[in-house]
Design an enzyme around this catalytic site. Structure first.
Site, PDB file in Angstrom:
ATOM      1  N   ASN A  23     -59.067 -53.328  41.418  1.00 47.32           N
ATOM      2  CA  ASN A  23     -58.090 -54.175  42.109  1.00 47.32           C
ATOM      3  C   ASN A  23     -56.886 -53.361  42.572  1.00 47.32           C
ATOM      4  O   ASN A  23     -56.445 -52.444  41.892  1.00 47.32           O
ATOM      5  CB  ASN A  23     -57.623 -55.314  41.188  1.00 47.32           C
ATOM      6  CG  ASN A  23     -58.787 -56.200  40.784  1.00 47.32           C
ATOM      7  OD1 ASN A  23     -59.838 -56.134  41.396  1.00 47.32           O
ATOM      8  ND2 ASN A  23     -58.605 -57.000  39.751  1.00 47.32           N
ATOM      9  N   VAL A  24     -56.362 -53.767  43.712  1.00 43.24           N
ATOM     10  CA  VAL A  24     -55.218 -53.055  44.273  1.00 43.24           C
ATOM     11  C   VAL A  24     -53.950 -53.904  44.155  1.00 43.24           C
ATOM     12  O   VAL A  24     -52.894 -53.535  44.662  1.00 43.24           O
ATOM     13  CB  VAL A  24     -55.472 -52.684  45.761  1.00 43.24           C
ATOM     14  CG1 VAL A  24     -56.653 -51.741  45.897  1.00 43.24           C
ATOM     15  CG2 VAL A  24     -55.681 -53.932  46.635  1.00 43.24           C
ATOM     16  N   ASP A  25     -54.063 -55.065  43.490  1.00 42.17           N
ATOM     17  CA  ASP A  25     -52.979 -56.065  43.539  1.00 42.17           C
ATOM     18  C   ASP A  25     -51.830 -55.823  42.561  1.00 42.17           C
ATOM     19  O   ASP A  25     -50.845 -56.552  42.575  1.00 42.17           O
ATOM     20  CB  ASP A  25     -53.551 -57.479  43.345  1.00 42.17           C
ATOM     21  CG  ASP A  25     -54.338 -57.626  42.037  1.00 42.17           C
ATOM     22  OD1 ASP A  25     -54.009 -56.939  41.037  1.00 42.17           O
ATOM     23  OD2 ASP A  25     -55.277 -58.434  42.023  1.00 42.17           O
ATOM     24  N   HIS A  28     -59.190 -47.894  43.349  1.00 42.69           N
ATOM     25  CA  HIS A  28     -59.103 -48.152  44.796  1.00 42.69           C
ATOM     26  C   HIS A  28     -57.667 -48.142  45.309  1.00 42.69           C
ATOM     27  O   HIS A  28     -57.397 -48.658  46.391  1.00 42.69           O
ATOM     28  CB  HIS A  28     -59.794 -49.488  45.131  1.00 42.69           C
ATOM     29  CG  HIS A  28     -61.282 -49.464  44.887  1.00 42.69           C
ATOM     30  ND1 HIS A  28     -62.076 -50.584  44.869  1.00 42.69           N
ATOM     31  CD2 HIS A  28     -62.117 -48.419  44.650  1.00 42.69           C
ATOM     32  CE1 HIS A  28     -63.336 -50.234  44.634  1.00 42.69           C
ATOM     33  NE2 HIS A  28     -63.383 -48.932  44.486  1.00 42.69           N
ATOM     34  N   THR A  36     -66.388 -58.577  38.460  1.00 39.40           N
ATOM     35  CA  THR A  36     -66.808 -57.750  39.603  1.00 39.40           C
ATOM     36  C   THR A  36     -68.263 -58.058  39.926  1.00 39.40           C
ATOM     37  O   THR A  36     -69.056 -58.314  39.019  1.00 39.40           O
ATOM     38  CB  THR A  36     -66.626 -56.241  39.339  1.00 39.40           C
ATOM     39  OG1 THR A  36     -67.162 -55.503  40.452  1.00 39.40           O
ATOM     40  CG2 THR A  36     -67.281 -55.774  38.056  1.00 39.40           C
TER      41      THR A  36
HETATM   42  P1  OAD Z   1     -66.241 -59.120  44.640  1.00 40.67           P
HETATM   43  O1  OAD Z   1     -65.591 -60.118  45.529  1.00 40.67           O
HETATM   44  O2  OAD Z   1     -67.393 -58.364  45.160  1.00 40.67           O
HETATM   45  O3  OAD Z   1     -66.716 -59.837  43.291  1.00 40.67           O
HETATM   46  C1  OAD Z   1     -65.882 -60.686  42.572  1.00 40.67           C
HETATM   47  C2  OAD Z   1     -66.630 -61.127  41.337  1.00 40.67           C
HETATM   48  O4  OAD Z   1     -65.750 -61.908  40.556  1.00 40.67           O
HETATM   49  C3  OAD Z   1     -67.872 -61.980  41.613  1.00 40.67           C
HETATM   50  O5  OAD Z   1     -68.960 -61.484  40.846  1.00 40.67           O
HETATM   51  C4  OAD Z   1     -67.453 -63.373  41.127  1.00 40.67           C
HETATM   52  O6  OAD Z   1     -68.544 -64.110  40.591  1.00 40.67           O
HETATM   53  C5  OAD Z   1     -66.454 -63.032  40.048  1.00 40.67           C
HETATM   54  N1  OAD Z   1     -65.437 -64.047  39.754  1.00 40.67           N
HETATM   55  C6  OAD Z   1     -64.785 -64.874  40.606  1.00 40.67           C
HETATM   56  N2  OAD Z   1     -63.873 -65.603  39.970  1.00 40.67           N
HETATM   57  C7  OAD Z   1     -63.925 -65.237  38.662  1.00 40.67           C
HETATM   58  C8  OAD Z   1     -63.207 -65.621  37.494  1.00 40.67           C
HETATM   59  N3  OAD Z   1     -62.239 -66.542  37.522  1.00 40.67           N
HETATM   60  N4  OAD Z   1     -63.524 -65.037  36.309  1.00 40.67           N
HETATM   61  C9  OAD Z   1     -64.502 -64.090  36.265  1.00 40.67           C
HETATM   62  N5  OAD Z   1     -65.218 -63.690  37.337  1.00 40.67           N
HETATM   63  C10 OAD Z   1     -64.925 -64.246  38.518  1.00 40.67           C
HETATM   64  O7  OAD Z   1     -65.060 -58.151  44.118  1.00 40.67           O
HETATM   65  P2  OAD Z   1     -65.183 -56.702  43.461  1.00 40.67           P
HETATM   66  O8  OAD Z   1     -66.439 -56.554  42.694  1.00 40.67           O
HETATM   67  O9  OAD Z   1     -63.906 -56.430  42.780  1.00 40.67           O
HETATM   68  O10 OAD Z   1     -62.905 -52.415  47.627  1.00 40.67           O
HETATM   69  O11 OAD Z   1     -65.275 -55.826  44.775  1.00 40.67           O
HETATM   70  C11 OAD Z   1     -65.301 -54.432  44.664  1.00 40.67           C
HETATM   71  C12 OAD Z   1     -64.624 -53.798  45.847  1.00 40.67           C
HETATM   72  O12 OAD Z   1     -65.185 -54.293  47.071  1.00 40.67           O
HETATM   73  C13 OAD Z   1     -63.152 -54.105  45.972  1.00 40.67           C
HETATM   74  O13 OAD Z   1     -62.329 -53.307  45.152  1.00 40.67           O
HETATM   75  C14 OAD Z   1     -62.894 -53.841  47.426  1.00 40.67           C
HETATM   76  C15 OAD Z   1     -64.114 -54.477  48.040  1.00 40.67           C
HETATM   77  O14 OAD Z   1     -64.517 -53.944  49.266  1.00 40.67           O
HETATM   78  C16 OAD Z   1     -61.907 -51.821  48.297  1.00 40.67           C
HETATM   79  O15 OAD Z   1     -61.001 -52.448  48.790  1.00 40.67           O
HETATM   80  C17 OAD Z   1     -62.029 -50.337  48.392  1.00 40.67           C
END
Ligand code: OAD
Length: 248
Positions: free
Chosen positions: A103-105, A120, A187
């Site tokens: 996360n970048v937040d 990231h 993730t």
């Molecule tokens: P994703 O949007 O791919 O995945 C988010 C995950 O969080 C999913 O598996 C959801 O089911 C889960 N989720 C949603 N709400 C939740 C909650 N309240 N509790 C637990 N899980 C929950 O996001 P990331 O895997 O972080 O890269 O994405 C990876 C990277 O892809 C990011 O860092 C970004 C993006 O392109 C860059 O910006 C370089």
């Protein structure tokens, strides 16, 4: 909400000395940050190649900067949620603790976590593409804004096709190789290299715990999968830890 923790999970918590928590966008979802994939995900509405690549920045810096300023405006208004705070608390119960985030937040830092391994980058920070200077303030006299050296400033986040910061990558890999308990939280597990860390950990014999609202690409490596929101499950896990471990 109540959870009946399994014996194997409680044993893993009790025995653990070296812990890694690896987080993705889902951890911030309950704070109001959009995730990237899934129905309402950012990459469903926007094209990453137009907003999150170096080529896009060169071609249309105004659009890229507007998009990042828009995301910053949203992020500046929101607060960490109980999941972020539980991770801060969890760190106090293990001899060695590493927090790795995609996360970048900046919400982990705002909650009180320190020494965060940011894979990231950080959306609140800017970087000069010429001299590498980092800063948090931007003057928009011209677009893209400029560093004092005259170089173009960009948000200090990793864009598609870019390499991860080497130090963060090495630290995350090393922590994954040498931990005995690994949490992978919120993730989708599709972006490398972050997705490989729980696999590295499990190969070295670590107990892997996944917390997610749905099964993911990484569920197969998890010794324990908690189905639900991290902001609800993490505080319950920390309550359990408090009953079985002493603060370090
Ligand atoms: P994703 O949007 O791919 O995945 C988010 C995950 O969080 C999913 O598996 C959801 O089911 C889960 N989720 C949603 N709400 C939740 C909650 N309240 N509790 C637990 N899980 C929950 O996001 P990331 O895997 O972080 O890269 O994405 C990876 C990277 O892809 C990011 O860092 C970004 C993006 O392109 C860059 O910006 C370089």
């Amino acid at each position: 909400m109540e959870i009946e923790f399994s014996d194997k999970f409680i044993r893993a918590l009790k025995n653990a000395k070296r812990v890694v928590v690896s987080t993705g966008a889902g951890v911030s979802a309950e704070s109001g940050v959009s995730t990237f994939r899934g129905e309402d995900g950012l990459w469903k509405k926007f094209k990453p190649e137009e907003l999150a690549t170096y080529e896009a920045f060169e071609k249309n810096p105004k659009l890229v900067w507007e998009w990042y300023q828009h995301r910053r405006d949203i992020i500046n208004k929101i607060k960490p949620n109980p999941g972020h705070y539980a991770i801060v608390e969890m760190a106090r119960y293990f001899k060695r603790f590493h927090l790795v985030t995609q996360n970048v937040d900046d919400l982990h830092r705002e909650a009180g976590s320190n020494d965060i391994i940011e894979l990231h980058g950080n959306i609140k920070r800017n970087r000069c593409i010429n001299c590498g200077t980092l800063n948090y303030e931007v003057e928009f006299e011209q677009i893209p804004p400029r560093c004092v050296c005259g170089g173009k400033l960009r948000p200090d986040v990793i864009w598609f096709g870019e390499l991860l910061p080497l130090e963060a990558l090495e630290r995350a890999e090393d922590a994954s190789k040498t931990c005995d308990l690994f949490f992978v939280i919120g993730t989708s597990g599709v972006v490398q290299p972050a997705a490989s860390f729980p696999i590295i950990a499990t190969r070295q014999g670590a107990f892997v715990v996944e917390i997610n609202i749905e099964p993911t690409e990484l569920t197969f490596v998890a010794n324990e999968h908690f189905h639900g929101k991290s902001g609800e499950i993490l505080p319950l896990i920390v309550d359990k830890i408090k009953t079985i471990k002493e603060k370090i």
